[in-house]
Enzyme design. Structure first.
Site, PDB file in Angstrom:
ATOM      1  N   ALA A  36       7.714  -3.578   2.909  1.00 21.71           N
ATOM      2  CA  ALA A  36       7.375  -3.658   4.165  1.00 21.71           C
ATOM      3  C   ALA A  36       6.123  -4.157   4.483  1.00 21.71           C
ATOM      4  CB  ALA A  36       7.521  -2.532   4.984  1.00 21.71           C
ATOM      5  N   GLU A  37       5.082  -3.559   3.813  1.00 22.37           N
ATOM      6  CA  GLU A  37       3.786  -3.910   3.786  1.00 22.37           C
ATOM      7  C   GLU A  37       3.508  -5.635   3.187  1.00 22.37           C
ATOM      8  OE1 GLU A  37       1.102  -2.851   5.423  1.00 22.37           O
ATOM      9  OE2 GLU A  37      -0.289  -3.912   4.542  1.00 22.37           O
ATOM     10  N   TYR A  38       4.061  -5.701   1.921  1.00 22.26           N
ATOM     11  CA  TYR A  38       4.245  -6.807   1.255  1.00 22.26           C
ATOM     12  C   TYR A  38       4.648  -7.919   2.128  1.00 22.26           C
ATOM     13  CZ  TYR A  38       5.278 -10.524  -1.980  1.00 22.26           C
ATOM     14  OH  TYR A  38       5.524 -11.812  -2.735  1.00 22.26           O
ATOM     15  N   ASP A  39       5.701  -7.708   2.720  1.00 18.47           N
ATOM     16  CA  ASP A  39       6.307  -8.462   3.486  1.00 18.47           C
ATOM     17  C   ASP A  39       5.693  -8.964   4.836  1.00 18.47           C
ATOM     18  OD1 ASP A  39       8.474  -8.478   1.854  1.00 18.47           O
ATOM     19  OD2 ASP A  39       9.999  -7.248   2.781  1.00 18.47           O
ATOM     20  N   SER A  84      14.564 -17.330  -3.974  1.00 18.54           N
ATOM     21  CA  SER A  84      14.335 -16.057  -3.501  1.00 18.54           C
ATOM     22  C   SER A  84      15.246 -15.793  -2.382  1.00 18.54           C
ATOM     23  CB  SER A  84      12.915 -15.391  -3.455  1.00 18.54           C
ATOM     24  OG  SER A  84      12.611 -14.327  -2.935  1.00 18.54           O
ATOM     25  N   LEU A  85      14.820 -14.682  -1.581  1.00 20.19           N
ATOM     26  CA  LEU A  85      15.531 -14.660  -0.082  1.00 20.19           C
ATOM     27  C   LEU A  85      14.522 -14.553   1.010  1.00 20.19           C
ATOM     28  CD1 LEU A  85      18.616 -12.439  -0.782  1.00 20.19           C
ATOM     29  CD2 LEU A  85      18.702 -14.836  -0.246  1.00 20.19           C
ATOM     30  N   GLU A 115      26.534  -8.349   1.625  1.00 13.40           N
ATOM     31  CA  GLU A 115      26.468  -7.846   0.446  1.00 13.40           C
ATOM     32  C   GLU A 115      25.411  -6.610   0.207  1.00 13.40           C
ATOM     33  OE1 GLU A 115      26.225 -10.756  -2.712  1.00 13.40           O
ATOM     34  OE2 GLU A 115      27.523 -12.141  -1.627  1.00 13.40           O
ATOM     35  N   LYS A 117      22.131  -5.382  -1.085  1.00 11.94           N
ATOM     36  CA  LYS A 117      20.969  -5.902  -1.738  1.00 11.94           C
ATOM     37  C   LYS A 117      20.472  -4.809  -2.711  1.00 11.94           C
ATOM     38  CE  LYS A 117      16.524  -8.301  -1.161  1.00 11.94           C
ATOM     39  NZ  LYS A 117      16.202  -7.518  -2.120  1.00 11.94           N
ATOM     40  N   ASP A 119      18.804  -3.130  -5.763  1.00 13.55           N
ATOM     41  CA  ASP A 119      17.158  -2.966  -6.217  1.00 13.55           C
ATOM     42  C   ASP A 119      17.107  -2.915  -7.634  1.00 13.55           C
ATOM     43  OD1 ASP A 119      14.639  -3.049  -5.427  1.00 13.55           O
ATOM     44  OD2 ASP A 119      14.601  -0.932  -4.766  1.00 13.55           O
ATOM     45  N   ARG A 138      14.290 -14.088 -13.786  1.00 14.90           N
ATOM     46  CA  ARG A 138      13.858 -15.339 -12.835  1.00 14.90           C
ATOM     47  C   ARG A 138      12.515 -15.915 -13.126  1.00 14.90           C
ATOM     48  NH1 ARG A 138      13.716 -13.834  -6.746  1.00 14.90           N
ATOM     49  NH2 ARG A 138      11.718 -12.692  -7.289  1.00 14.90           N
ATOM     50  N   GLU A 172      22.245  -9.069 -10.593  1.00 12.20           N
ATOM     51  CA  GLU A 172      21.228  -8.198 -10.450  1.00 12.20           C
ATOM     52  C   GLU A 172      21.386  -7.478 -11.802  1.00 12.20           C
ATOM     53  OE1 GLU A 172      19.130  -8.855  -8.146  1.00 12.20           O
ATOM     54  OE2 GLU A 172      17.774  -7.676  -7.823  1.00 12.20           O
ATOM     55  N   TYR A 224      26.593 -11.892  -8.339  1.00  8.44           N
ATOM     56  CA  TYR A 224      26.675 -12.259  -7.106  1.00  8.44           C
ATOM     57  C   TYR A 224      26.738 -13.527  -6.968  1.00  8.44           C
ATOM     58  CZ  TYR A 224      21.817 -11.104  -7.247  1.00  8.44           C
ATOM     59  OH  TYR A 224      20.668 -11.097  -7.572  1.00  8.44           O
ATOM     60  N   LYS A 312      16.274  -6.240   5.409  1.00 10.22           N
ATOM     61  CA  LYS A 312      15.688  -4.752   4.591  1.00 10.22           C
ATOM     62  C   LYS A 312      15.540  -3.716   5.599  1.00 10.22           C
ATOM     63  CE  LYS A 312      13.272  -6.606   0.940  1.00 10.22           C
ATOM     64  NZ  LYS A 312      12.041  -6.510   0.903  1.00 10.22           N
ATOM     65  N   CYS A 406     -13.985  25.342  -5.867  1.00  2.86           N
ATOM     66  CA  CYS A 406     -12.875  24.887  -7.021  1.00  2.86           C
ATOM     67  C   CYS A 406     -12.026  25.538  -6.963  1.00  2.86           C
ATOM     68  CB  CYS A 406     -13.797  24.248  -8.254  1.00  2.86           C
ATOM     69  SG  CYS A 406     -12.665  23.862  -9.432  1.00  2.86           S
ATOM     70  N   CYS A 409     -12.241  26.408 -11.321  1.00  5.15           N
ATOM     71  CA  CYS A 409     -13.346  27.173 -11.958  1.00  5.15           C
ATOM     72  C   CYS A 409     -14.030  28.000 -10.626  1.00  5.15           C
ATOM     73  CB  CYS A 409     -14.251  26.179 -12.647  1.00  5.15           C
ATOM     74  SG  CYS A 409     -15.073  25.291 -11.502  1.00  5.15           S
ATOM     75  N   CYS A 424     -15.787  18.790  -7.593  1.00  3.78           N
ATOM     76  CA  CYS A 424     -16.345  19.957  -8.541  1.00  3.78           C
ATOM     77  C   CYS A 424     -17.280  19.605  -9.464  1.00  3.78           C
ATOM     78  CB  CYS A 424     -15.316  20.670  -9.080  1.00  3.78           C
ATOM     79  SG  CYS A 424     -15.570  21.778 -10.396  1.00  3.78           S
ATOM     80  N   CYS A 429     -15.346  22.464 -16.010  1.00  2.05           N
ATOM     81  CA  CYS A 429     -14.098  23.047 -15.128  1.00  2.05           C
ATOM     82  C   CYS A 429     -12.853  22.778 -16.131  1.00  2.05           C
ATOM     83  CB  CYS A 429     -14.115  22.165 -14.003  1.00  2.05           C
ATOM     84  SG  CYS A 429     -12.818  22.522 -13.010  1.00  2.05           S
TER      85      CYS A 429
HETATM   86  S1  IVH Z   1      21.424 -13.824  -3.698  1.00  2.00           S
HETATM   87  C1  IVH Z   1      19.235 -18.013  -3.642  1.00  2.00           C
HETATM   88  N1  IVH Z   1      22.464 -11.467  -3.598  1.00  2.00           N
HETATM   89  O1  IVH Z   1      17.166  -9.961  -4.118  1.00  2.00           O
HETATM   90  C2  IVH Z   1      19.675 -16.495  -3.246  1.00  2.00           C
HETATM   91  N2  IVH Z   1      20.338 -11.579  -4.232  1.00  2.00           N
HETATM   92  O2  IVH Z   1      14.794 -10.707  -2.518  1.00  2.00           O
HETATM   93  C3  IVH Z   1      19.701 -15.642  -4.370  1.00  2.00           C
HETATM   94  N3  IVH Z   1      19.223  -9.492  -4.816  1.00  2.00           N
HETATM   95  O3  IVH Z   1      16.126 -12.592  -6.238  1.00  2.00           O
HETATM   96  C4  IVH Z   1      20.005 -14.304  -4.414  1.00  2.00           C
HETATM   97  N4  IVH Z   1      20.902  -8.411  -4.415  1.00  2.00           N
HETATM   98  O4  IVH Z   1      17.011 -10.620  -7.077  1.00  2.00           O
HETATM   99  C5  IVH Z   1      21.321 -12.203  -3.879  1.00  2.00           C
HETATM  100  N5  IVH Z   1      23.640  -9.431  -3.358  1.00  2.00           N
HETATM  101  C6  IVH Z   1      22.644 -10.078  -3.815  1.00  2.00           C
HETATM  102  C7  IVH Z   1      21.569  -9.595  -4.044  1.00  2.00           C
HETATM  103  C8  IVH Z   1      20.127 -10.314  -4.225  1.00  2.00           C
HETATM  104  C9  IVH Z   1      19.986  -8.030  -4.756  1.00  2.00           C
HETATM  105  C10 IVH Z   1      18.003  -9.669  -5.137  1.00  2.00           C
HETATM  106  C11 IVH Z   1      17.748 -10.838  -6.347  1.00  2.00           C
HETATM  107  C12 IVH Z   1      16.858 -11.852  -5.457  1.00  2.00           C
HETATM  108  C13 IVH Z   1      16.152 -11.031  -4.567  1.00  2.00           C
HETATM  109  C14 IVH Z   1      15.643 -11.876  -3.154  1.00  2.00           C
END
Ligand code: IVH
Length: 676
Positions: A36-39, A84-85, A115, A117, A119, A138, A172, A224, A312, A406, A409, A424, A429
């Site tokens: 979440a912080e990264y995003d 990516s997504l 679907e 997601k 991990d 990738r 995945e 997928y 997410k 401590c 020790c 300490c 120690c």
């Molecule tokens: S579709 C162009 N479907 O999530 C879209 N990705 O944050 C290609 N991931 O790089 C990805 N489950 O490694 C898709 N059901 C799913 C997924 C999925 C996990 C991962 C995947 C992707 C990353 C993006």
């Protein structure tokens, strides 16, 4: 972050942070921030760059998929980029996503496929005439790593499929929760660090040059994506999933067609409820437009398709009882308070402890033993304490009071003014000794296999070692070692062998292993390069140390003090007498006649003939160059590959000599550093 003040500085800062986090995530498989912080940071950068598009550069993390790092795997270029997504976090953002699609397509009754997601790590599998011919990670989305041999060792990836012709599918690779638990038991038994989560374990098991390790790790897959579905006359994502299932791929069974935002929300809710009982980790829901014919109309950003997005899950917050606050002592003597909590299941694993950082952190939250507190996992990895549920506070709960001696020790502990931590100061120690021996043997330090936390503790408890230097005398105790229950001839032989081999480690490893305050791996490397042997470093004065690039006065003082302390001098002399390497082996190899020798060099862009890390190592170790990450007046030379970005512009601005990839390549050939 304030968007109005100096946007370019903010953009550069955000890029630097995001690149650091991507490196941790993709290369080290160990995130220091939550997803979440990264995003959040990524979204701030996207906002800033859309406000100031003149500052967008090709190397910005917004322009490419993470994972652009070198490895020893062969590179493979993807025929179709692996994107990516984008991410969404709430109903409003889901509505914006579907509205954008509705606005492009006339027909307002869209079907979506929801679907899991998963991990794990994405993988691309290519088949020719029914035979698996290539598997790739990738990477940066354009170029990945060739992991074909590893893929052959994953049972659920079919090596043959009943399809004559060319076909590429993507999905995945993951590790199930159950496999992770079993693997971590083995890791701990072998004195190795357990994996923090399924994703890290999957990454560490897939990107293995030794594919027999991949085989042992029981990785699994969900496929997928069907690449170029039109070739097979497949019209929808759901159909593609069924088609791939028929070919023998594992398809996740939670995929479902939905028709509107409400159904998407229902799916998210249902899956969220099921999440913990699923045998694999998921971190959200992927929402994909079902009609594949519309994909080209709806289009893509540089990184992601606009016809799909990832919802997410928010970090899961679970209430639990704070049973106690206990203290640990690190190798530097730093005292860290930790929460002992009632065993509580959070995001798939049971938490019993969480760091409380320091006295001020506890006081700011007013944590009291007996309180009910919220706990969550930052980035689904590290447990973190949230707020106190004040309404559940027991009447007799006492405010926290910091300890003054401590816990190990029992000597008095100190907190310097302006510092957050207590220390300490007793160098004998037992806790400090334990931690410093563990650190010395760590994979990133002297890399002594078999000297993980449990074994080090055991050897100290059995008085077979009392300090770091004693490790190199352990061979005198082989009789005792062989009689430790469960050890035996073979494991003692392996351990003593690993200890012996560590004597030949580089100087930089040794300097990192010594545990000098503030000296991490990077600084250790700088020191090894600058001083070439430990004696030069030990004799360096404060001025010499603080004159070195990237070493500030505080760090210089810590390094200087370390080498003035009697106990440390004694340790180094002992290690020397036992044959531990104390010189920079790389420096002796460097060619002082090289064109690059002594020059401060910046490498930017992608080289086609070798990876960036490989080129940097070659320049540093064999050509005697000094590599730097940024262009300044002190830079002598900038080597420019494909898509160079802002460093190239800076070099032009400062009039610094530039070498094209071709010129660089030719010089290396001329100097015999690489073969034609
Ligand atoms: S579709 C162009 N479907 O999530 C879209 N990705 O944050 C290609 N991931 O790089 C990805 N489950 O490694 C898709 N059901 C799913 C997924 C999925 C996990 C991962 C995947 C992707 C990353 C993006």
């Amino acid at each position: 972050m304030d968007n109005e003040i100096n946007p370019i500085d903010q953009i550069l800062k955000l890029r630097e942070l995001l690149k650091k986090y991507e490196y941790e995530y993709y290369v080290l498989n160990q995130s220091s921030v939550s997803d979440a912080e990264y995003d959040k940071l990524m979204n701030q950068l996207i906002d800033l760059e859309s406000k100031y598009p003149q500052f967008i550069t090709p190397d910005s993390p917004t322009q490419k998929v993470g994972g652009t790092f070198d490895s020893s795997f062969k590179k493979v270029r993807h025929n179709t980029p692996m994107l990516s997504l984008s991410n969404v976090y709430n109903e409003e953002e889901i509505r914006t996503f579907t509205k954008r699609i509705d606005d492009v397509i006339d027909n307002k009754l869209q079907e979506y496929v929801c679907e899991c997601k998963i991990d794990g790590l994405s993988i691309a599998l290519s088949y020719e005439n029914g035979v698996l011919v290539k598997a790739a990670t990738r990477g940066d989305g354009i170029t990945g790593e060739d992991i074909t041999l590893n893929a052959y060792n994953i049972a659920s990836i079919p090596q043959h499929i009943p399809y004559y012709g060319n076909i590429e599918v993507r999905g995945e690779v993951y590790m199930s929760k159950h496999t992770l638990e079993e693997l971590n038991i083995i890791q701990e038994r072998q004195g190795k660090e357990p994996f923090a989560n399924c994703r890290n374990a999957a990454a560490g098991s897939l990107r293995q040059l030794d594919y027999t390790i991949t085989k042992q790790r029981n990785l699994e897959t969900f496929i997928y994506t069907l690449v170029e579905p039109e070739k097979y006359e497949i019209k929808s994502q759901y159909e593609a999933l069924q088609f791939m299932k028929k070919l023998g791929f594992c398809i996740n069974k939670e995929a479902k067609i939905v028709h509107n935002v409400q159904e998407i929300l229902d799916y998210i809710k249902d899956l969220g409820n099921k999440r913990n009982s699923l045998p694999y980790d998921i971190d959200g829901v992927v929402i994909k437009l079902n009609d594949l014919d519309q994909y080209s109309t709806i289009g893509y950003t540089a990184k992601a398709p606009k016809w799909a997005t990832a919802y997410k899950f928010p970090p899961e917050e679970v209430p639990c009882k704070l049973l106690d606050i206990v203290f640990t002592v690190g190798r530097t003597g730093r005292i860290t308070p930790n929460a002992v909590i009632e065993p509580t299941k959070v995001a798939g694993s049971t938490i019993t402890r969480s760091t409380l950082h320091n006295e001020d952190y506890i006081l700011s939250k007013d944590l009291r033993i007996g309180d009910t507190i919220y706990i969550h996992k930052a980035g689904d990895v590290i447990p973190e304490v949230g707020d106190v549920l004040l309404e559940r506070r027991p009447k007799d709960a006492k405010p926290f009071k910091m300890i003054d001696t401590c816990p190990i020790c029992k000597e008095k502990i100190y907190r310097e003014e302006g510092e957050a931590d207590y220390y300490c100061l007793n160098i004998n120690c037992p806790a400090r000794i334990l931690e410093s021996v563990i650190h010395f043997c760590d994979r990133k330090a002297m890399n002594i296999d078999g000297m993980g936390e449990a074994n080090v503790k055991l050897l100290l408890d059995l008085n077979l070692i009392e300090n770091i230097a004693d490790i190199y005398q352990l061979y005198n105790h082989s009789y005792e070692l062989k009689h430790i229950p469960g050890w035996g001839e073979k494991s003692v032989y392996n351990l003593l062998n690993a200890i012996e081999n560590s004597k030949n480690n580089s100087l930089e490893r040794l300097l990192f292993a010594l545990g000098i305050l503030q000296v991490g791996e990077k600084t250790a490397k700088i020191l090894a390069k600058e001083f070439n042997n430990i004696d030069n470093l030990m004799n360096a004065d404060m001025a010499t140390l603080s004159n070195i690039d990237n070493i500030g006065p505080i760090m210089a003082k810590d390094i200087y003090n370390f080498f003035k302390e009697e106990k440390n001098i004694e340790l180094i002399n002992k290690l020397k007498s036992y044959g531990v390497n104390m010189v920079n082996l790389n420096a002796q190899k460097a060619d002082s006649n090289s064109f690059f020798s002594g020059k401060t060099i910046v490498l930017t862009g992608t080289l086609s003939f070798m990876g960036r890390t490989e080129a940097s190592n070659l320049l540093e170790n064999e050509c005697g160059a000094k590599m730097s990450g940024s262009v300044s007046k002190k830079t002598d030379l900038v080597i420019v590959g494909d898509n160079p970005g802002s460093k190239y512009d800076k070099a032009l601005e400062l009039n610094i000599k530039i070498l094209t990839e071709e010129e660089f390549h030719n010089l290396l050939i001329e100097e015999g550093k690489i073969l034609l």
